[in-house]
Design an enzyme around this catalytic site. Structure first.
Site, short mmCIF file in Angstrom:
data_model
loop_
_atom_site.label_atom_id
_atom_site.label_comp_id
_atom_site.label_asym_id
_atom_site.label_seq_id
_atom_site.Cartn_x
_atom_site.Cartn_y
_atom_site.Cartn_z
N ARG A 141 0.81 -1.22 0.00
CA ARG A 141 0.00 0.00 0.00
C ARG A 141 0.84 1.27 0.00
NH1 ARG A 141 -5.47 -1.91 2.34
NH2 ARG A 141 -6.20 0.21 2.37
N TYR A 144 0.50 4.20 -2.50
CA TYR A 144 -0.57 5.18 -2.27
C TYR A 144 -0.27 6.02 -1.03
CZ TYR A 144 -5.40 6.92 -1.90
OH TYR A 144 -6.52 7.70 -1.83
N ASN A 173 -13.19 6.72 3.87
CA ASN A 173 -13.95 5.90 2.91
C ASN A 173 -15.25 6.60 2.49
OD1 ASN A 173 -12.18 4.14 4.55
ND2 ASN A 173 -12.95 2.56 3.18
N VAL A 186 -14.93 -2.23 -0.75
CA VAL A 186 -15.89 -3.07 -0.04
C VAL A 186 -17.34 -2.76 -0.42
CG1 VAL A 186 -15.91 -1.63 2.09
CG2 VAL A 186 -16.43 -4.07 2.19
N SER A 188 -18.47 -1.31 -3.16
CA SER A 188 -18.69 -1.70 -4.57
C SER A 188 -18.87 -3.21 -4.68
CB SER A 188 -17.51 -1.28 -5.45
OG SER A 188 -17.03 -0.03 -5.10
N ASN A 189 -17.94 -3.95 -4.06
CA ASN A 189 -18.03 -5.41 -4.14
C ASN A 189 -19.33 -5.91 -3.54
OD1 ASN A 189 -15.61 -5.69 -5.40
ND2 ASN A 189 -14.57 -6.76 -3.74
N PRO A 271 -5.66 -2.01 7.14
CA PRO A 271 -5.87 -1.37 8.44
C PRO A 271 -6.97 -2.07 9.25
CG PRO A 271 -5.63 0.30 6.74
CD PRO A 271 -5.73 -1.03 6.04
N1 UDP Z 1 -13.03 -5.80 2.07
C1 UDP Z 1 -13.73 -7.03 2.23
N2 UDP Z 1 -14.30 -7.56 1.12
C2 UDP Z 1 -14.25 -6.99 -0.11
C3 UDP Z 1 -13.55 -5.76 -0.27
C4 UDP Z 1 -12.95 -5.22 0.85
O1 UDP Z 1 -13.83 -7.57 3.33
O2 UDP Z 1 -14.82 -7.55 -1.06
C5 UDP Z 1 -12.43 -5.20 3.27
C6 UDP Z 1 -10.96 -4.82 3.12
O3 UDP Z 1 -10.13 -5.91 3.46
C7 UDP Z 1 -10.86 -3.68 4.09
C8 UDP Z 1 -12.22 -3.01 4.02
O4 UDP Z 1 -13.10 -3.98 3.48
O5 UDP Z 1 -10.66 -4.15 5.41
C9 UDP Z 1 -12.26 -1.75 3.17
O6 UDP Z 1 -11.65 -2.06 1.96
P1 UDP Z 1 -11.64 -1.05 0.72
O7 UDP Z 1 -10.92 -1.75 -0.39
O8 UDP Z 1 -13.02 -0.59 0.43
O9 UDP Z 1 -10.82 0.22 1.18
P2 UDP Z 1 -9.70 0.57 2.27
O10 UDP Z 1 -10.44 1.20 3.38
O11 UDP Z 1 -9.00 -0.71 2.71
O12 UDP Z 1 -8.78 1.48 1.56
#
Ligand code: UDP
Length: 324
Positions: A141, A144, A173, A186, A188-189, A271
């Protein structure tokens, strides 16, 4: 006024363009379309107060005279910045410098979009702007996190040495319409999976936390910051904190989806917790978010349904309005 928005084809950039046009400004949007998309501003095709230039801001450019610079260009989802690691480092360094030079030349107000990732995997909770963070400088990471931390240093240096009228927003977020359905984030998914009847993918045990801000609240906070004279970083995010499991349950409830949960490995350096302390935004900007997660999800569902319909002929899943 004339406003420059870098990253104007992105999720936040395109919402900022709409908000600025709504306030009566003339807007120049630039984007290299690496992770941004024409569809996010297709509705402005006949808008005479909007100009778009396909432009990589790591190359010097001249938008003409501007009064406001919103520097919003960067890959921002973990999937995107892990794919485009070097581009992310360059846009956060050379790109930010080019935008700062424009603000300096024009005497423009400057706002840079920074991030809660500056706090890394935070050891203080919730995160106050005074916390210096816990960042792995060489982990995946870091492309970024360190580009954003370098950018903050650069912005403060232009403020101190060059007297540029700068602002720094640390964005937590944020979600809403125009998120890329496949950006791997998260919300979006989970929305895409719930609407498609797929399993919701929980990384790790789902106990890690995030705090989700709806996009219109985010943009309002940034506009207030631009109007202020606050030059040190300000957190803009929603302090309501959810575990990822709670987020999944909220998505299932609002969509009425019968999807199950599927557990997958936790990404490296993910995190464990994240929640903004927004005392400073409340006191300095008179800002706080208005839209709770369930309401924001409801407002976001139509976008994901449209995206699903656009990308496949498969019928989208349960309707958010029915479940509401
Ligand atoms: N996450 C998850 N499932 C998913 C996508 C993300 O459990 O399909 C978790 C990811 O591991 C993190 C949190 O959701 O702990 C937020 O992830 P995201 O990629 O949205 O952004 P981040 O806050 O990590 O930059």
């Amino acid at each position: 006024m004339r406003a420059l928005v870098t990253g104007s084809a992105g999720f936040l950039g395109s919402h900022m363009v709409d908000a600025l046009l709504g306030e009566g400004h003339h807007v120049i949007g630039v984007d290299n379309l690496l992770t941004g998309n024409y569809r996010n501003f297709a509705h402005l095709r006949n808008e005479p107060r909007f100009e778009f230039a396909e432009q990589d801001i790591t190359r010097p450019f001249d938008p003409g005279p501007v009064d406001l610079v919103f520097n919003m260009a960067s890959p921002a989802s973990p999937a995107d910045y892990l794919t485009y690691g070097i581009e992310t480092l360059m846009v956060g360094s050379v790109g930010v410098r080019n935008s700062l030079e424009i603000a300096k030349k024009c005497g423009a107000r400057f706002l840079h979009c920074s991030t809660s990732e500056c706090y890394g995997d935070p050891l203080e909770h919730p995160q106050l702007e005074t916390y210096w963070g816990n960042v792995n400088p060489i982990g995946p990471r870091s492309v970024y996190d360190e580009s954003k931390r370098f950018a903050e240093a650069l912005v403060m240096a232009y403020h101190r040495y060059e007297r540029v009228n700068t602002r720094l927003v640390r964005i937590f977020n944020t979600y809403g319409p125009r998120l890329q359905a496949n950006d791997g984030r998260v919300i979006s998914n989970f929305l895409r999976q719930a609407l498609d009847g797929e399993d919701l993918t929980i990384y790790g045990d789902g106990s890690q936390t995030r705090s989700f801000c709806y996009v219109t609240d985010q943009i309002e906070g940034q506009l207030r910051l631009m109007s202020s004279e606050e030059h040190t970083p300000v957190n803009i995010g929603n302090p309501e904190e959810f575990t990822i499991l709670e987020c999944a349950q909220a998505v299932l409830a609002i969509t009425g989806s019968k999807s199950k949960l599927a557990y997958e490995p936790l990404p490296e350096d993910d995190p464990k917790q994240r929640r903004p302390d927004i005392t400073k935004a409340r006191e300095v900007l008179g800002w706080e978010p208005k839209i709770p997660l369930t309401e924001g999800l409801r407002l976001t569902i139509p976008w994901f349904r449209d995206e699903a319909a656009r990308t496949s002929s498969v019928t989208a899943g349960p309707d958010g309005e029915e479940a509401a």
